[in-house]
Design a protein around this motif. Structure first.
Motif, short mmCIF file in Angstrom:
data_model
loop_
_atom_site.label_atom_id
_atom_site.label_comp_id
_atom_site.label_asym_id
_atom_site.label_seq_id
_atom_site.Cartn_x
_atom_site.Cartn_y
_atom_site.Cartn_z
N SER A 1 33.21 58.17 18.57
CA SER A 1 33.28 58.98 19.80
C SER A 1 32.22 60.07 19.79
N GLU A 2 32.04 60.69 18.62
CA GLU A 2 31.00 61.72 18.48
C GLU A 2 29.60 61.12 18.63
N LEU A 3 29.41 59.93 18.04
CA LEU A 3 28.10 59.28 18.11
C LEU A 3 27.77 58.88 19.55
N ILE A 4 28.76 58.39 20.29
CA ILE A 4 28.54 58.02 21.69
C ILE A 4 28.12 59.25 22.50
N ARG A 5 28.74 60.39 22.21
CA ARG A 5 28.39 61.63 22.92
C ARG A 5 26.92 61.97 22.70
N GLU A 6 26.46 61.83 21.44
CA GLU A 6 25.06 62.10 21.15
C GLU A 6 24.15 61.05 21.79
N ALA A 7 24.58 59.80 21.74
CA ALA A 7 23.77 58.72 22.33
C ALA A 7 23.64 58.90 23.84
N GLU A 8 24.68 59.41 24.47
CA GLU A 8 24.61 59.68 25.91
C GLU A 8 23.60 60.79 26.20
N TYR A 9 23.58 61.82 25.35
CA TYR A 9 22.62 62.90 25.55
C TYR A 9 21.19 62.38 25.45
N TYR A 10 20.94 61.55 24.44
CA TYR A 10 19.59 61.01 24.24
C TYR A 10 19.31 59.79 25.12
N GLN A 11 20.31 59.38 25.91
CA GLN A 11 20.19 58.24 26.85
C GLN A 11 19.82 56.94 26.12
N LEU A 12 20.51 56.70 25.02
CA LEU A 12 20.30 55.49 24.23
C LEU A 12 21.32 54.44 24.67
N LEU A 13 21.02 53.74 25.75
CA LEU A 13 21.98 52.82 26.35
C LEU A 13 22.31 51.65 25.43
N GLY A 14 21.35 51.18 24.65
CA GLY A 14 21.60 50.08 23.73
C GLY A 14 22.59 50.46 22.64
N LEU A 15 22.47 51.68 22.11
CA LEU A 15 23.39 52.15 21.07
C LEU A 15 24.79 52.34 21.64
N ILE A 16 24.88 52.88 22.86
CA ILE A 16 26.19 53.04 23.50
C ILE A 16 26.87 51.70 23.67
N GLU A 17 26.13 50.70 24.11
CA GLU A 17 26.69 49.35 24.30
C GLU A 17 27.12 48.75 22.96
N GLY A 18 26.31 48.96 21.90
CA GLY A 18 26.65 48.42 20.59
C GLY A 18 27.91 49.02 20.02
N VAL A 19 28.07 50.35 20.12
CA VAL A 19 29.27 51.03 19.62
C VAL A 19 30.50 50.59 20.42
N SER A 20 30.35 50.48 21.73
CA SER A 20 31.47 50.05 22.58
C SER A 20 31.93 48.65 22.21
N SER A 21 30.98 47.78 21.89
CA SER A 21 31.31 46.42 21.48
C SER A 21 32.11 46.40 20.17
N VAL A 22 31.71 47.25 19.20
CA VAL A 22 32.43 47.34 17.92
C VAL A 22 33.85 47.84 18.14
N LEU A 23 34.01 48.87 18.98
CA LEU A 23 35.34 49.42 19.25
C LEU A 23 36.24 48.41 19.94
N ASN A 24 35.69 47.64 20.87
CA ASN A 24 36.48 46.60 21.56
C ASN A 24 36.92 45.52 20.59
N LYS A 25 36.03 45.15 19.67
CA LYS A 25 36.39 44.12 18.67
C LYS A 25 37.50 44.63 17.76
N ARG A 26 37.45 45.91 17.40
CA ARG A 26 38.51 46.48 16.57
C ARG A 26 39.86 46.39 17.27
N LYS A 27 39.87 46.68 18.57
CA LYS A 27 41.13 46.62 19.32
C LYS A 27 41.67 45.20 19.36
N GLU A 28 40.78 44.23 19.53
CA GLU A 28 41.20 42.82 19.55
C GLU A 28 41.75 42.39 18.20
N ASP A 29 41.09 42.84 17.12
CA ASP A 29 41.54 42.49 15.77
C ASP A 29 42.91 43.08 15.47
#
Length: 280
Positions: free
Chosen positions: A84-112
């Protein structure tokens, strides 16, 4: 200071934390990010003239993860709160690829977390061999063949269609377990407790069932050819349609058992308890 005048090597101070990288790293992977824009020729950045660091007024805790992402494109392994902290920083730096990658990992964790854990045959056998474990859940279709299952507690477990071929299950507890269509060919179940178990259509051919308790067990259409039922207690058991060809029943207790349509060819019923046996 103009970016065109910056050296290839860049020193950054992110909230006081020092980092060293290159312009290529900051601009190549995410060309539309704020970092790429800042270090392009269109922008002027503030640089500490004495120490040569470009200052960014952000918390530097996760900036190393951001640099590693820009270098390798690999999402770091973090806790959910750190993500959550990393996404906040990624949003500030506008790193859309990193935001998408972290979101994908979090979604996989929920499915697991929603998916049941998958255990191998070896995992299950190791667990049930522990004296502290009692299985009452769903173990249907598991192949236990050739395993050592002495004194294992399977009471009330669902073991439908499980395979126990040639197992050593001396003294195991299958009280009220579901054992429909299970295979016990050649198994050693001496002294096992199978009272109240559902053994409909189970295959117990050539099994050692000496001194087993099958009180009120459901053995309809069970295959008991050449099984050794010496001293077994089958009082009140339902053996309708069961195949007992060649089975040994010396001193077995068949009191109140239902042998309707059971196949009894070559079965020696001498020395069994005869009272109230139902045979049609």
């Amino acid at each position: 200071m103009e970016d065109s005048n910056l050296p290839t090597l860049v020193r950054l101070s992110i909230g006081g934390k020092k980092f060293c990288t290159t312009i290529d790293t900051l601009t190549r992977r995410e060309p539309d990010s704020m970092l790429a824009a800042v270090f392009s020729s269109r922008h002027t950045v503030y640089q500490d003239s004495e120490k040569g660091y470009v200052f960014v007024d952000r918390d530097g805790k996760h900036f190393r993860h951001i640099l590693n992402w820009l270098r390798d494109g690999v999402v770091p392994t973090l806790t959910d709160s750190e993500y959550s902290e990393l996404i906040r920083e990624a949003e500030y730096y506008q790193l859309l690829g990193l935001i998408e990658g972290v979101s994908s990992v979090l979604n996989k964790r929920k499915e697991d977390e929603k998916s049941p854990a998958e255990l191998t045959r070896t995992d299950i056998i190791k667990c049930i061999q522990s004296e502290r474990v009692k299985f009452r859940g769903d173990l249907s279709l598991v192949d236990f063949s050739f395993a050592c299952l002495k004194n294992v507690f399977f009471s009330r477990a669902n073991l439908q269609c499980a395979k126990f071929r040639d197992v050593d299950a001396v003294g195991s507890n299958f009280h009220n377990a579901t054992l429909r269509e299970c295979e016990f060919t050649g198994a050693n179940l001496r002294g096992a407790l199978l009272a109240g178990a559902n053994l409909q259509s189970a295959n117990l051919q050539d099994a050692s069932l000496i001194d087993c308790s099958f009180c009120v067990a459901d053995l309809r259409s069970a295959h008991l050819q050449s099984a050794d039922l010496t001293d077994a207690n089958l009082e009140g058991a339902n053996l309708e349609g069961a195949n007992l060809k060649g089975a040994k029943l010396s001193n077995a207790n068949l009191k109140g058992a239902n042998l309707q349509r059971a196949y009894l060819r070559h079965v020696n019923l001498r020395d069994t308890v005869p009272e109230a046996i139902k045979v049609c």
